[in-house]
Design an enzyme around this catalytic site. Structure first.
Site, PDB file in Angstrom:
ATOM      1  N   ILE A  52       0.829  -1.223   0.000  1.00 10.19           N
ATOM      2  CA  ILE A  52       0.000   0.000   0.000  1.00 10.19           C
ATOM      3  C   ILE A  52       0.860   1.269   0.000  1.00 10.19           C
ATOM      4  O   ILE A  52       0.355   2.361  -0.225  1.00 10.19           O
ATOM      5  CB  ILE A  52      -1.016   0.038   1.169  1.00 10.19           C
ATOM      6  CG1 ILE A  52      -0.324   0.048   2.524  1.00 10.19           C
ATOM      7  CG2 ILE A  52      -2.023  -1.105   1.052  1.00 10.19           C
ATOM      8  CD1 ILE A  52      -1.256   0.440   3.671  1.00 10.19           C
ATOM      9  N   PHE A  73      -6.142  -2.834   7.414  1.00 10.12           N
ATOM     10  CA  PHE A  73      -5.464  -3.674   8.405  1.00 10.12           C
ATOM     11  C   PHE A  73      -3.971  -3.778   8.128  1.00 10.12           C
ATOM     12  O   PHE A  73      -3.252  -4.388   8.913  1.00 10.12           O
ATOM     13  CB  PHE A  73      -6.028  -5.106   8.358  1.00 10.12           C
ATOM     14  CG  PHE A  73      -7.473  -5.215   8.733  1.00 10.12           C
ATOM     15  CD1 PHE A  73      -7.850  -5.320  10.058  1.00 10.12           C
ATOM     16  CD2 PHE A  73      -8.457  -5.220   7.768  1.00 10.12           C
ATOM     17  CE1 PHE A  73      -9.187  -5.434  10.409  1.00 10.12           C
ATOM     18  CE2 PHE A  73      -9.803  -5.333   8.106  1.00 10.12           C
ATOM     19  CZ  PHE A  73     -10.162  -5.441   9.433  1.00 10.12           C
ATOM     20  N   ALA A  74      -3.531  -3.279   6.968  1.00 10.72           N
ATOM     21  CA  ALA A  74      -2.147  -3.530   6.543  1.00 10.72           C
ATOM     22  C   ALA A  74      -1.165  -2.825   7.472  1.00 10.72           C
ATOM     23  O   ALA A  74      -1.115  -1.592   7.492  1.00 10.72           O
ATOM     24  CB  ALA A  74      -1.959  -3.052   5.109  1.00 10.72           C
ATOM     25  N   ALA A  75      -0.427  -3.599   8.245  1.00 16.33           N
ATOM     26  CA  ALA A  75       0.522  -3.008   9.201  1.00 16.33           C
ATOM     27  C   ALA A  75       1.384  -4.109   9.802  1.00 16.33           C
ATOM     28  O   ALA A  75       1.023  -5.284   9.756  1.00 16.33           O
ATOM     29  CB  ALA A  75      -0.228  -2.307  10.333  1.00 16.33           C
ATOM     30  N   TYR A 141       5.131   0.281  18.250  1.00 14.41           N
ATOM     31  CA  TYR A 141       3.911  -0.189  17.581  1.00 14.41           C
ATOM     32  C   TYR A 141       2.731   0.720  17.953  1.00 14.41           C
ATOM     33  O   TYR A 141       2.043   1.274  17.091  1.00 14.41           O
ATOM     34  CB  TYR A 141       3.633  -1.645  17.976  1.00 14.41           C
ATOM     35  CG  TYR A 141       2.265  -2.117  17.578  1.00 14.41           C
ATOM     36  CD1 TYR A 141       1.905  -2.222  16.243  1.00 14.41           C
ATOM     37  CD2 TYR A 141       1.314  -2.454  18.545  1.00 14.41           C
ATOM     38  CE1 TYR A 141       0.631  -2.642  15.879  1.00 14.41           C
ATOM     39  CE2 TYR A 141       0.052  -2.879  18.188  1.00 14.41           C
ATOM     40  CZ  TYR A 141      -0.289  -2.966  16.857  1.00 14.41           C
ATOM     41  OH  TYR A 141      -1.548  -3.371  16.504  1.00 14.41           O
ATOM     42  N   PHE A 169      -8.596  -4.527  21.770  1.00 15.71           N
ATOM     43  CA  PHE A 169      -7.903  -5.126  22.901  1.00 15.71           C
ATOM     44  C   PHE A 169      -7.336  -6.459  22.387  1.00 15.71           C
ATOM     45  O   PHE A 169      -6.686  -6.469  21.353  1.00 15.71           O
ATOM     46  CB  PHE A 169      -8.831  -5.147  24.126  1.00 15.71           C
ATOM     47  CG  PHE A 169      -8.867  -3.758  24.743  1.00 15.71           C
ATOM     48  CD1 PHE A 169      -9.393  -2.676  24.018  1.00 15.71           C
ATOM     49  CD2 PHE A 169      -8.295  -3.491  25.968  1.00 15.71           C
ATOM     50  CE1 PHE A 169      -9.341  -1.369  24.525  1.00 15.71           C
ATOM     51  CE2 PHE A 169      -8.250  -2.189  26.479  1.00 15.71           C
ATOM     52  CZ  PHE A 169      -8.770  -1.140  25.756  1.00 15.71           C
ATOM     53  N   ASN A 170      -7.565  -7.601  23.024  1.00 15.88           N
ATOM     54  CA  ASN A 170      -6.863  -8.813  22.554  1.00 15.88           C
ATOM     55  C   ASN A 170      -7.722  -9.621  21.586  1.00 15.88           C
ATOM     56  O   ASN A 170      -8.647 -10.314  22.011  1.00 15.88           O
ATOM     57  CB  ASN A 170      -6.432  -9.654  23.752  1.00 15.88           C
ATOM     58  CG  ASN A 170      -5.294  -9.001  24.509  1.00 15.88           C
ATOM     59  OD1 ASN A 170      -5.446  -7.892  25.019  1.00 15.88           O
ATOM     60  ND2 ASN A 170      -4.154  -9.655  24.551  1.00 15.88           N
TER      61      ASN A 170
END
Ligand code: UFG
Length: 330
Positions: A52, A73-75, A141, A169-170
Site C-alpha cells: 500500500i 489492516f495492513a501493518a 507499535y 484489545f486482545n
C-alpha cells in the site's frame, strides 16, 4: 456502501473481515503484500498483491474498481519487534497510511475504518480504559498507531475523509467453518501458544510473570472474538456513511481474564493437560488492560456476542484441524 477495499485482507483479522463482508453481500477487493498474510485466507475474492506504500498500486485498484470505503489492516503488529526495529514500524505503518489516505484523496474516497490498538494507551491510569483516557504508548507499535490516529483527524479536516479508528484489545478466536484462523510466524499471542501446547507442538506454556498485582498474580487482558471484531468494523463503516461522524472506539468485551484463567479454560475446552511453567515477566507488559466498551455500544450499536469459551473453542477447532496453519511456509 457496495464495494469495500480491505487492505491487509489476507491477514488474521483482515481475512475474517473479508469473510464477514462477503457473507453480508458486499463486493470485496483485497490488497495485501502477503508478507504475513496468506493467499488461501482469501480464496473467493479478488486479491491485488502489492504494497500500500506504492501509490501506483493503489491508483490501479481505485481505477479498476468503484470503491465506496476502505478498511485498513495492513501493518506490522508485533510489539516486541517494534521495540527492536522502530523504523520498520514507522516506515510500514505510518508511511502505509500516508499512502492510503493520499490515494483516497486522489480518488475521492470518503470513508476509512482503521485498525488501532489498546497499545495506544500504554500503562493505563485506571480500568476499564475509556477512549478519552491518556494515550502514552510504551512501544513504537502503539506510537505508530497513535500517530496515524492524529493523521486521520487532520485528513478529515483537510480532505473530508471520515474515519473510525478502532482500538482493539486482545483479538482471538477463528472462523473454522470458513477455513480461516490465526497463523503467525513467529506466534507470540497467548491463546494460539496455549493451544499449540495442547496439541503437543510445544512442550508447555510459559506464563510470563506471576507477581503482578492481580488476584492470581498473572496479567489480565480483555479478549474479543475476531468475528465480533469483523462485525464491529462493518457497523463502523455503515455509521460513517450514515452520519458522517468520525470517531475513536475501543473494541473489547469489558471483561478481563488472567493468563492462568486462559490456560485453565483451554484445558477444560480441549480436554488436554497443557503443562505450564512460570517464567520471568515480559518487559513492557501492563498488568491489566480492560476496555470500557460503552461508546462502541452507544454510537455504533456494537456489543460483543461471543465470550471466552466460544473464542477458545473456535481457535481450538481451527488449530486442531490446521496444525500447520495455512501450510504455506517455505
Ligand atoms: N503471555 C504469556 N505467555 C506467552 C504469551 C503471552 O504469559 O507465551 C501473556 C502476556 O504476558 C500477556 C498475555 O499473555 O499478559 C497476553 O499476551 P499476548 O501477547 O497474547 O497479547 P498482548 O496483550 O501482549 O498484546 C495485545 C495485542 C497487541 C497489542 C496489545 C496492546 O496482541 O497487538 O495487546 O497492549 F498491542
Amino acid at each position: 456502501m457496495k464495494t469495500v477495499l480491505v487492505a491487509g485482507g489476507a491477514g488474521y483479522i483482515g481475512s475474517h473481515m473479508v469473510a464477514h463482508l462477503v457473507e453480508n453481500g458486499y463486493r470485496v477487493i483485497v490488497a495485501d503484500n502477503l508478507s504475513t498474510g496468506h493467499r488461501d485466507a482469501v480464496k473467493d475474492v479478488p486479491l491485488y498483491v502489492g504494497d500500500i506504500r506504492d501509490g501506483a498500486f493503489l491508483d490501479r485498484i481505485f481505477s479498476e474498481n468503484s470503491i465506496d470505503g476502505v478498511i485498513n489492516f495492513a501493518a506490522c503488529s508485533l510489539v516486541g519487534e517494534s521495540v527492536k526495529k522502530p523504523l520498520k514500524y514507522y516506515a510500514n505503518n505510518v508511511m502505509g497510511s500516508v499512502s492510503m489516505l493520499d490515494a483516497m484523496r486522489r480518488h475521492g474516497i470518503g470513508y476509512i475504518v482503521f485498525s488501532s490498538t489498546a497499545a495506544t494507551y500504554g500503562e493505563p491510569e485506571k480500568q476499564p480504559i475509556e477512549e478519552q483516557d491518556r494515550t502514552d504508548p510504551t512501544n513504537p507499535y502503539g506510537a505508530t498507531k497513535l500517530a496515524i490516529e492524529g493523521m486521520l483527524k487532520w485528513c478529515e479536516k483537510a480532505y473530508g475523509i471520515r474515519y473510525a479508528a478502532l482500538r482493539y484489545f486482545n483479538a482471538a478466536g477463528a472462523a473454522p467453518e470458513k477455513g480461516i484462523g490465526e497463523d503467525h510466524a513467529p506466534e507470540t499471542h497467548l491463546i494460539p501458544i496455549v493451544l499449540a501446547a495442547a496439541l503437543g507442538k510445544r512442550s508447555h506454556i510459559g506464563i510470563f510473570g506471576q507477581d503482578y498485582p492481580t488476584p492470581d498474580g498473572t496479567c489480565i487482558r480483555d479478549y474479543i472474538h475476531v468475528k465480533d471484531l469483523a462485525r464491529a468494523h462493518l457497523l463502523a463503516l455503515l455509521h460513517l456513511e450514515k452520519t458522517g461522524e468520525s470517531g475513536i472506539f475501543n473494541l473489547g468485551s469489558g471483561t478481563g481474564y488472567s493468563v492462568k484463567e486462559i490456560v485453565e479454560t483451554a484445558r477444560r475446552i480441549t480436554g488436554r493437560p497443557i503443562p505450564e511453567k512460570i517464567e520471568p515477566r515480559r518487559p513492557g507488559d501492563p498488568s491489566v488492560l480492560i476496555a470500557a466498551n460503552k461508546k462502541a455500544a452507544e454510537v455504533l450499536g456494537f456489543t460483543p456476542q461471543l465470550g471466552l469459551d466460544a473464542i477458545i473453542a473456535d481457535a481450538w477447532a481451527w488449530h486442531s484441524s490446521h496444525p500447520e496453519g495455512f501450510g504455506d511456509r517455505v
